[in-house]
Design an enzyme around this catalytic site. Structure first.
Site, PDB file in Angstrom:
ATOM      1  N   CYS A 111       0.906  -1.115  -0.038  1.00 52.13           N
ATOM      2  CA  CYS A 111       0.069  -0.148   0.022  1.00 52.13           C
ATOM      3  C   CYS A 111       0.959   1.184   0.064  1.00 52.13           C
ATOM      4  CB  CYS A 111      -1.076   0.050   1.317  1.00 52.13           C
ATOM      5  SG  CYS A 111      -1.778  -1.719   1.608  1.00 52.13           S
ATOM      6  N   HIS A 152      -2.907   8.379   5.723  1.00 53.01           N
ATOM      7  CA  HIS A 152      -3.032   6.726   5.314  1.00 53.01           C
ATOM      8  C   HIS A 152      -4.648   6.373   5.370  1.00 53.01           C
ATOM      9  CE1 HIS A 152      -2.006   3.107   3.524  1.00 53.01           C
ATOM     10  NE2 HIS A 152      -2.147   2.360   4.499  1.00 53.01           N
ATOM     11  N   GLU A 164      -1.489   5.204  13.440  1.00 54.95           N
ATOM     12  CA  GLU A 164      -1.261   6.592  12.470  1.00 54.95           C
ATOM     13  C   GLU A 164      -1.329   7.686  13.297  1.00 54.95           C
ATOM     14  OE1 GLU A 164      -3.316   6.924   8.817  1.00 54.95           O
ATOM     15  OE2 GLU A 164      -1.844   8.652   7.964  1.00 54.95           O
ATOM     16  N   LYS A 216      -9.603   8.020   1.738  1.00 59.97           N
ATOM     17  CA  LYS A 216     -10.273   6.652   1.597  1.00 59.97           C
ATOM     18  C   LYS A 216     -11.530   6.497   1.974  1.00 59.97           C
ATOM     19  CE  LYS A 216      -5.555   4.448   1.603  1.00 59.97           C
ATOM     20  NZ  LYS A 216      -4.767   5.638   2.180  1.00 59.97           N
ATOM     21  N   HIS A 275      -9.554   2.170  -0.796  1.00 60.61           N
ATOM     22  CA  HIS A 275      -8.053   2.140  -0.603  1.00 60.61           C
ATOM     23  C   HIS A 275      -7.815   1.493  -1.971  1.00 60.61           C
ATOM     24  CE1 HIS A 275      -4.269   1.048   0.613  1.00 60.61           C
ATOM     25  NE2 HIS A 275      -4.439   0.615   1.656  1.00 60.61           N
ATOM     26  N   PHE A 296       1.532  -3.179   3.776  1.00 60.02           N
ATOM     27  CA  PHE A 296       2.006  -4.725   4.609  1.00 60.02           C
ATOM     28  C   PHE A 296       3.400  -4.763   4.038  1.00 60.02           C
ATOM     29  CE2 PHE A 296      -2.411  -6.489   3.725  1.00 60.02           C
ATOM     30  CZ  PHE A 296      -2.774  -5.906   4.983  1.00 60.02           C
TER      31      PHE A 296
END
Lengths: 422, 435
Positions: free
Chosen positions: B178, B318, B329, B350, B355, B414
């Site tokens: 991502c 994010h 975050e 998002k 996403h 990830f």
């Protein structure tokens, strides 16, 4: 790339599990290319590749538990990177630092991987469920939880080596996972060295890894006319294609100050790189060699060396008619009548695709250390179209301790790297 | 040390679930009209998650005039070609015979493999447990189809874009899950700074709204299963958040050496001023609860941009809407901004477009560029229930007028790769260290 030195090397492929063992095999004229053993090739059109002998995943990964979440390509990448880190003494040094110093050391250490990406085998985990459901999507979706490894996505990540090398050695600095076919490995070194040269990190690990020898992939390369019948004969008049290998190559690069501060062994340095894109499509290369020629000129310029200072060239030499021809023309055009000895390693270790540029740079350092340009014993007759290309069956002496290493990949990407031995 | 070369953003292009170009996407994001909806691209009726944010009404042939190129393009590649076309046209500059070697290409590419029809066909024809039977593979349609090979290459998108625009310099395709899109743009910034190239086409593209992609996320339990309320399912930083909503699309920017852009009289949207790129080295999926990893990425991006936390007027988070990411975050932002956290407006777009995985960082970089251009911050949609772990100055309810000196975009992947990008208003010079 001023002042970027190399302090550790690691490599694994069909010809051996260390840079020394691999160059030994190459100098003895032993090729690891042999009939494929990992799947049944009885009815296979192109049954030859260079597989890692006595592959033991748990031993190579050094951690049996990890095997649930990583693939063969990650295992070899983790192995080579760990070898390079240990050879450089970086891990032992970090372990001796206090908490805050250690944290700073971790944050100032980068990690760059060249990865082959996903390929095909990782998707076969879905086959049993596809078989059970006859490929009907509603049933497939419904049964998913009971039929497939819940960690499938993680296991398939192209950036797994970044993750697990990072965790193993506590590396937390700048990083990249480059999925750029067979220039990936070289770009991992270029980005690591540039990161160090531009003060983004004090040191970095670069690793290229790939295990492309899987049935579907081999079949497609054959379908695209890229594979040889049994021998990979670079630059030879009778060359008929490439053959695959598997493995990984890794380097630790750092600033001179960083290496000196911990009295690390200095094995050489990275001087500069050059790049080109031919933009002819996915598989096509330009006939005239203008891509690699552009990359070579830019690399010499970036390194601040003249063509005469290059002591040896490690060519991409993948054995396909079009790539070897255009690469040879590019070398002759950029070096004129002054080309140094040219060699390549794929005849012995196969084409490691995303790992190729990394392992071949590692082997170039080992060859420079020994002061030898390994020969290409499978060479029968140099293609008359570029007969003056200085390739040879026998080992020769390099003209100096600077090597030019070349890589080319799908999408018409070309990269050239200039390195100096110690 | 010599001063860093400055890098200008002079062209932008988007294909997203919120719109098939920049203007329509921006309008949807400003209004916070969340695009989560039942999946229509394939029959997802059996999956635990049956919703996503799809790109709608996209006709590749209507926007890309090269049929031969489209033959080789999968869904994500077509998005990439369209968004890149927009960015190049918007910049008003493209590679020529004279400049092609000084143009680079840096793209964040999704995970590549076989598409579902090919995978399922091959599984039935040649599957042998969790392996393939080589003999039956050779005889299968999938095994004989060169297009499966071409479309599954990680460099397929790079090759199509390179060919479309005739780019001749450094080209690279990166994948850090991502974080891919952000890292691709960060890579292009570095390439221009170090003089390898003068201009770049940079961005990301992805579409995992297919059976294989959705299966992977369902198995991990990472996606929201709020199938009955799809447009409310993506609710970053909300106390009831329960997973992300899968999106798809592409975002591209044209980056230029500042002086070259000025010299040709280009419109400069923003300066791409800083890249922060760190590795968490914690766990493969989990982010450290303290925000360690993302903290360094944000700090390094600001330092690289010669900016301080007090210069930041917008963070495009994010903000995936997973319980863990949003808390971690938030912790990272609290560490970076300290007491100033209450002042810094934050939103995760998002919430509106889902996403976009490997495209997310690139698309959100364009969103930051637009926020700077218009002095408007897009909405963090679907926010209703405060979470004490995510106490942020969120842009909720409606868009907010706010002139933006410095904007930041976060993307965390990830595997632990973190990317933060910092953008400066083209006229804002505060804090800059003089060479």
């Amino acid at each position: 790339m001023k002042g970027v030195v190399v302090t550790g090397l690691g490599a694994i492929c069909g010809a051996g599990k260390s840079p020394g063992a691999i160059v030994d095999a190459v100098l003895e004229g032993r090729s690891a290319l042999a009939p494929i053993g990992t799947f049944d090739v009885t009815y296979w059109p192109r049954p030859v590749a260079a597989e890692i002998a006595d592959y033991n995943a748990a031993a190579l990964a050094g951690d049996r538990k990890l095997l649930k979440v990583i693939r063969r390509t990650d295992v070899v990448g983790l192995y080579a990177a760990s070898e390079a880190v240990r050879a450089s003494g970086l891990d032992a040094h970090r372990d001796g630092l206090s908490g805050e110093e250690g944290a700073r050391f971790s944050e100032r250490t980068g990690l760059y991987a060249g990865s082959g990406g996903g390929n095909y085998q990782n998707q076969y985990d879905y086959f049993p469920l596809i078989g059970e459901t006859g490929g009907a999507l509603p049933a497939f979706g419904h049964e998913l939880g009971s039929g497939v490894n819940p960690m499938w996505l993680l296991k398939s990540l192209p950036n797994n080596v970044l993750c697990h090398v990072g965790i193993r050695f506590g590396l937390k600095g700048p990083n990249a996972c480059i999925t750029n076919h067979s220039v990936s490995g070289m770009l991992s070194i270029v980005e690591a060295a540039a990161g160090v040269a531009n003060d983004e990190a004090d040191r970095a690990v670069a690793v290229g890894h790939d295990t492309p020898i899987e049935p579907q992939n081999v079949l497609y390369y054959h379908g695209a006319g890229l594979l040889a019948k049994e021998i990979l004969r670079p630059f030879d008049a009778s060359r008929d294609g490439s053959l695959m290998g598997e493995g990984a190559g890794a380097l630790v690069v750092e600033t001179e100050a960083s290496a000196k501060a911990r009295s690390a062994p200095v094995l050489g340095s990275i001087l500069g790189s050059g790049h080109a894109t031919e933009s002819e499509g996915l598989l096509a290369v330009r006939d005239d060699g203008s891509g690699p020629a552009q990359a070579i000129r830019a690399a010499l310029d970036d390194a601040g060396v003249t063509a005469r200072e290059i002591g040896m060239i490690v060519a991409h030499g993948n054995g396909t008619p079009a790539s070897d021809r255009s690469e040879a023309l590019a070398i002759l055009e950029t070096f004129g009548t002054h080309a140094p000895p040219v060699t390549g390693f794929k005849w012995a270790i196969g084409h490691l695709i995303a790992a190729a540029g990394a392992i071949e740079t590692v082997l170039a350092f080992e060859a420079l250390r020994r002061g030898v340009v390994p020969g290409i014993p499978v060479l029968d007759r140099v293609d008359p179209e570029f007969a003056s290309l200085p390739v040879a069956r026998e080992p020769r002496e390099p003209r100096g301790n600077v090597a030019l290493v070349l890589s080319r990949g799908f999408g018409g990407t070309d990269a050239a790297l200039v390195v100096r031995g110690a | 040390m010599t001063a860093k070369r400055r890098v200008a953003i002079t062209g932008i292009g988007l294909v997203t679930p919120a719109g098939n170009d920049v203007a329509s996407t921006w309008a949807t994001l400003r209004a916070g009209r969340s695009q989560g909806a039942p999946i229509t691209i394939f029959d997802a009726s059996g999956f635990s998650t049956r919703i996503a944010a799809e790109v709608k009404g996209f006709d590749a042939r209507a926007v890309i005039d090269d049929r031969r190129l489209l033959k080789f393009a999968n869904r994500a590649h077509a998005f990439a070609l369209a968004a890149a076309d927009q960015a190049i046209a918007d910049a008003g500059v493209k590679p020529t015979h004279e400049t092609r070697e000084r143009w680079g290409l840096s793209v964040g590419t999704g995970m590549m493999g076989m598409a579902w029809p090919e995978l399922s066909t091959l599984g039935l024809a040649a599957g042998d447990g969790e392996a393939v039977d080589p003999e039956r593979l050779v005889a299968s349609d999938t095994g004989r189809d060169p297009m499966v090979f071409c479309r599954s290459q990680t460099t397929a998108g790079l090759a199509l874009l390179g060919r479309r625009f005739g780019i001749g310099g450094y080209s690279t395709s990166v994948h850090t899950a991502c974080a891919s899109g952000g890292q691709a743009i960060g890579t292009a910034l570095k390439l221009i700074r170090r003089g390898t190239i003068d201009r770049a086409l940079a961005g990301g593209f992805d579409s995992m709204i297919n059976p294989v992609g959705l299966a992977g996320f369902c198995l991990l339990g990472a996606v929201s299963a709020d199938n009955d309320a799809p447009s409310k399912a993506s609710r970053p930083f909300d106390a009831t958040r329960n997973g992300f909503v899968l999106g798809e699309g592409a975002g591209f920017v044209v980056l230029e050496d500042w002086d070259l852009a000025k010299a040709r009289g280009a419109r400069i949207y923003a300066e791409l001023a800083g890249d922060g790129n760190s590795l968490s080295s914690y766990r493969i999926t989990d982010s450290h609860p303290s925000g360690d990893g993302p903290i360094q990425a944000m700090r390094w991006a600001l330092a690289d941009a010669d900016a301080s936390p007090s210069d930041v007027d917008y963070v495009n988070a994010h903000g995936t809407s997973t319980p863990m990411n949003d808390a971690s975050e938030s912790a990272a932002m609290r560490a970076v901004f300290g007491d100033g956290i209450a002042r810094v407006p934050v939103s995760s777009t998002k919430s509106t477009m889902g996403h976009l995985i490997a495209a997310a960082g690139a698309v959100e970089a364009v969103v930051c560029t637009l926020a700077i251009r218009d002095g408007v911050l897009p909405v963090n949609a679907n926010y209703a229930n405060p979470d004490p772990d995510c106490a942020l100055n969120l842009v909720v309810g409606r868009e907010r007028a706010q002139s933006v000196r410095v904007a930041m975009s976060n993307s965390f992947g990830f595997g632990g790769s973190n990317s933060s990008l910092a953008f400066r208003h083209p006229d804002y010079d505060g804090g800059r260290r003089r060479a």
